[in-house]
Motif scaffolding. Structure first.
Motif, PDB file in Angstrom:
ATOM      1  N   LEU A 331       0.847  -1.186   0.000  1.00 36.46           N
ATOM      2  CA  LEU A 331       0.000   0.000   0.000  1.00 36.46           C
ATOM      3  C   LEU A 331       0.886   1.241   0.000  1.00 36.46           C
ATOM      4  N   TRP A 332       0.714   2.075  -1.024  1.00 36.93           N
ATOM      5  CA  TRP A 332       1.427   3.346  -1.090  1.00 36.93           C
ATOM      6  C   TRP A 332       0.555   4.407  -0.439  1.00 36.93           C
ATOM      7  N   SER A 333       1.143   5.140   0.492  1.00 37.44           N
ATOM      8  CA  SER A 333       0.372   6.072   1.312  1.00 37.44           C
ATOM      9  C   SER A 333       1.078   7.406   1.453  1.00 37.44           C
ATOM     10  N   GLN A 381       0.005   2.966 -14.596  1.00 37.03           N
ATOM     11  CA  GLN A 381      -1.293   2.328 -14.743  1.00 37.03           C
ATOM     12  C   GLN A 381      -1.435   1.002 -14.011  1.00 37.03           C
ATOM     13  N   GLU A 382      -0.313   0.389 -13.648  1.00 37.73           N
ATOM     14  CA  GLU A 382      -0.434  -0.899 -12.972  1.00 37.73           C
ATOM     15  C   GLU A 382      -0.891  -0.782 -11.519  1.00 37.73           C
ATOM     16  N   TYR A 383      -0.943   0.425 -10.982  1.00 37.31           N
ATOM     17  CA  TYR A 383      -1.396   0.615  -9.608  1.00 37.31           C
ATOM     18  C   TYR A 383      -2.922   0.631  -9.549  1.00 37.31           C
ATOM     19  N   GLU A 384      -3.453   0.114  -8.438  1.00 35.73           N
ATOM     20  CA  GLU A 384      -4.896   0.083  -8.235  1.00 35.73           C
ATOM     21  C   GLU A 384      -5.278   1.061  -7.132  1.00 35.73           C
ATOM     22  N   LEU A 385      -6.489   1.556  -7.211  1.00 37.70           N
ATOM     23  CA  LEU A 385      -6.980   2.480  -6.197  1.00 37.70           C
ATOM     24  C   LEU A 385      -7.248   1.728  -4.899  1.00 37.70           C
ATOM     25  N   TYR A 386      -6.771   2.266  -3.803  1.00 37.50           N
ATOM     26  CA  TYR A 386      -7.049   1.695  -2.481  1.00 37.50           C
ATOM     27  C   TYR A 386      -8.352   2.297  -1.991  1.00 37.50           C
ATOM     28  N   GLU A 387      -9.363   1.462  -1.811  1.00 37.10           N
ATOM     29  CA  GLU A 387     -10.698   1.975  -1.527  1.00 37.10           C
ATOM     30  C   GLU A 387     -11.170   1.686  -0.108  1.00 37.10           C
ATOM     31  N   ALA A 584      -0.009  -1.455  -4.850  1.00 36.81           N
ATOM     32  CA  ALA A 584       0.915  -2.019  -5.827  1.00 36.81           C
ATOM     33  C   ALA A 584       0.889  -3.535  -5.677  1.00 36.81           C
ATOM     34  N   GLY A 585       0.286  -4.204  -6.646  1.00 33.38           N
ATOM     35  CA  GLY A 585       0.313  -5.657  -6.622  1.00 33.38           C
ATOM     36  C   GLY A 585       1.711  -6.163  -6.898  1.00 33.38           C
TER      37      GLY A 585
END
Length: 626
Positions: A331-333, A381-387, A584-585
């Motif tokens: 998790l990028w924060s 683009q490979e990053y996903e939104l942390y929801e 980041a997977g």
């Protein structure tokens, strides 16, 4: 009593020690011995040249790209107590050595490997090894080799850290017979805590008679030397610089060493391994490739352990594959500086920056002023939104109901709330800019490493949004050395950093996450008392309660009660040491055109499935008929 994988643990907290080694041979291998299927052809493997699986072992080589491309396979240290941690790259050890048991981190379950029984006896834990395991020279794997490892660990700790306990959990240990070991505990810790922190995952690497001098001889010298003498200090140094020669290495896993070069690590099936009948190919090879994803894309290797996903255009070019190790995410924060530089373990040297993010209201205002989706759109683009709300948890933990996050603050974009929070912090908005009581602008120093695009791209978006809100935000993108020095010295208000969320109980990685976390946040979590709303799930509760983070973690280890995880996640959500933004997977893959892959979700989701598929009876890594 708990046997095999019949029970669940409740957290993950691993003690790491460069100078004192680890149970099972390598603390820094923890979490590197365990590892799905996306349901879209990338994981099912229903195909292959003929569509039929072989039904007996064939002459076929399975190749895996080395996880870290700089690992010197031909001259690596085979001493797990070597502070240089060459073996922390874990690929060869993960292949030729087996652990007592595996902790499947994202599912928080256990799987026996060499150990086939473990029992909680109140003030001790009993572990029984399966008597079918042998070293690759035919000697039985017994607890006496494990005892040698423990003796070395405890002796080095007494010499190098006389004022600290070698283990938070284990007071002493004893062999009851050749296959049974009892661990006496320092306190009434739950069994799962001890398994996760000190017993699971680390492979049994040390064989008492391996090496010249042997591990057993080193043990005798370290145990009998005066721990306060200069001789003892020199002995530890000599031992840590020593390694068995390559031709002395003896494993105990499903594959045994055949050949090592500077680019490959070649092994073949060890026929006397208990799982050998479930292995349908004869060679397993680890190869060095500069670009692992490219090697996989071009078919040069059958598997990569991590490094996916890549950019969408690269992912579209990958061959059909099985996803493995897919729960190993980061998790990028937005990570805030609290500015507490005076505690004993602070890494700061003569700090000058007094961050305005030390104020909780400012941190929350920043979170409410930032649109995570805008930030997400700016990073690769490979990053996903942390929801999820900021809790330090992953989606698996929430889905499995470990914590009820209903009512937790999600810090959605709310400029009116952000404005009120800034005013509560003592700032005044004038002509679109925030000023403090002295009329000074509300300045924010954002620090990024110039060579890490996600940091620069994300903080560029943060800077723009915060300037729009009225901060005087400055982004400094610096080289790696400057970044490392500046972040530990506190020359920033905000970093964009990452932490692992592959463990359900990642919050209690005490010696890993919290040492790292406290040094980046610049706050002493051990002594600090925090006030949070006294009604969990209600940020607007009228009353408050005090929480001491390390006390809560200690109680979690002693009781195993999820209520402490609930309290810790609530504290985290309300104190907001950092604000999660993107995921980041980091998963791996196995070619699906030549290999059938199957196994329990726990095995396939966790690190490292590519090895555990050959260790665990219900794992399948089977070639198709040619």
């Amino acid at each position: 009593m708990v046997s095999n994988n019949s029970d669940q643990g409740n957290w993950l907290s691993r003690r790491s020690a460069l100078t004192s080694g680890a149970i099972g041979g390598a603390a820094l291998l923890a979490g590197c011995m365990g590892g799905g299927d996306d349901g879209n052809g990338n994981g099912n493997g229903n195909g292959g040249p003929s569509g039929e699986l072989v039904d007996e072992r064939v002459e076929k080589r399975f190749t895996k790209s080395l996880h870290r491309g700089t690992y010197g396979m031909d001259n690596a240290s085979w001493n797990p107590f070597d502070p240089a941690n060459e073996m922390a790259d874990f690929d060869p050890p993960g292949l030729i050595y087996d652990p007592p048991l595996v902790h499947y981190q994202s599912h928080d379950t256990f799987q026996g490997v060499v150990a086939d029984n473990w029992e909680d006896e109140g003030d001790s834990i009993l572990v029984e090894l399966n008597d079918n395991w042998t070293w690759h020279n035919g000697d039985p794997v017994t607890v006496h080799d494990w005892i040698t490892d423990l003796d070395i660990w405890f002796a080095i700790s007494e010499i190098t850290s006389p004022d600290s306990d070698p283990s938070t959990y284990i007071e002493d240990y004893e062999a009851l017979d050749d296959y049974t070991i009892r661990f006496h505990l320092r306190d009434d810790f739950t069994m799962e805590s001890v398994l996760v922190n000190e017993i699971a995952n680390g492979p049994l690497i040390i064989k008492e008679d391996v090496g010249s001098p042997s591990f057993g001889e080193w043990r005798d010298d370290l145990v009998n030397v005066d721990p306060e003498s200069d001789e003892a200090t020199q002995m530890v140094s000599d031992f840590q610089e020593w390694s068995p020669e390559l031709d002395e290495v003896v494993g105990n896993g499903p594959f045994e060493l055949v050949e090592v070069t500077d680019t490959s690590f070649v092994t073949e099936v060890y026929d006397d391994h208990p799982n050998a009948d479930n292995i349908y190919f004869d060679e397993y090879v680890i190869e060095h490739h500069e670009d692992q994803v490219l090697a996989f894309m071009e078919g040069a290797v059958d598997a990569i352990g991590l490094n996916l996903p890549e950019s969408p255009d690269v992912m579209e070019q990958l061959p059909d594959h099985h996803e493995i190790n897919r729960d190993f995410d980061h998790l990028w924060s937005i990570l805030f500086n609290f500015g507490d530089y005076d505690w004993s373990d602070s890494p700061a040297s003569d700090p000058t920056n007094q961050p305005i993010t030390a104020d909780e209201n400012v941190r929350k205002a920043i979170a409410c002023a930032i649109d995570r989706e805008q930030l997400w759109a700016s990073v690769p683009q490979e990053y996903e939104l942390y929801e999820l709300p900021s809790t330090f948890l992953n989606q698996t933990a929430v889905d499995e109901g470990i914590v009820d996050i209903d009512g937790y603050d999600n810090y959605d974009v709310d400029l009116e709330r952000a404005t009120n929070l800034m005013e509560d912090a003592g700032y005044e908005l004038d002509d679109g800019m925030w000023y403090d009581d002295d009329g000074e602008p509300a300045e924010l120093e954002l620090l990024a490493q110039s060579g890490t695009s996600v940091q620069v791209d994300a903080l560029d978006s943060v800077q723009y949004q915060l300037n729009e809100f009225g901060f005087d935000a400055n982004l400094s993108a610096v080289d790696e050395a400057t970044y490392g020095e500046s972040r530990f010295n506190g020359d920033h208000d905000i970093l964009f950093d990452n932490h692992p969320v592959f463990s359900i109980m990642g919050m209690t990685f005490v010696d890993f996450v919290w040492d790292w976390f406290s040094q980046l946040n610049h706050v002493d979590y051990g002594d600090e008392e925090w006030e949070v709303p006294d009604e969990i799930g209600n940020p607007d509760a009228s009353g408050t309660m005090e929480i001491n983070v390390m006390d809560e973690i200690e109680q979690l280890h002693l009781t195993g009660d999820d209520e402490y995880i609930q309290r810790l996640t609530w504290w985290y959500n309300q104190s907001l040491p950092m604000y999660g933004c993107v995921i980041a997977g980091d998963h791996g893959a196995i070619q699906a055109d030549e290999w059938h892959v199957d196994g329990p979700d726990e095995l396939l989701d966790n690190r490292v499935a590519e090895f555990n598929l050959t260790k665990i009876p219900d794992g399948e890594l089977i070639p198709y008929e040619e």
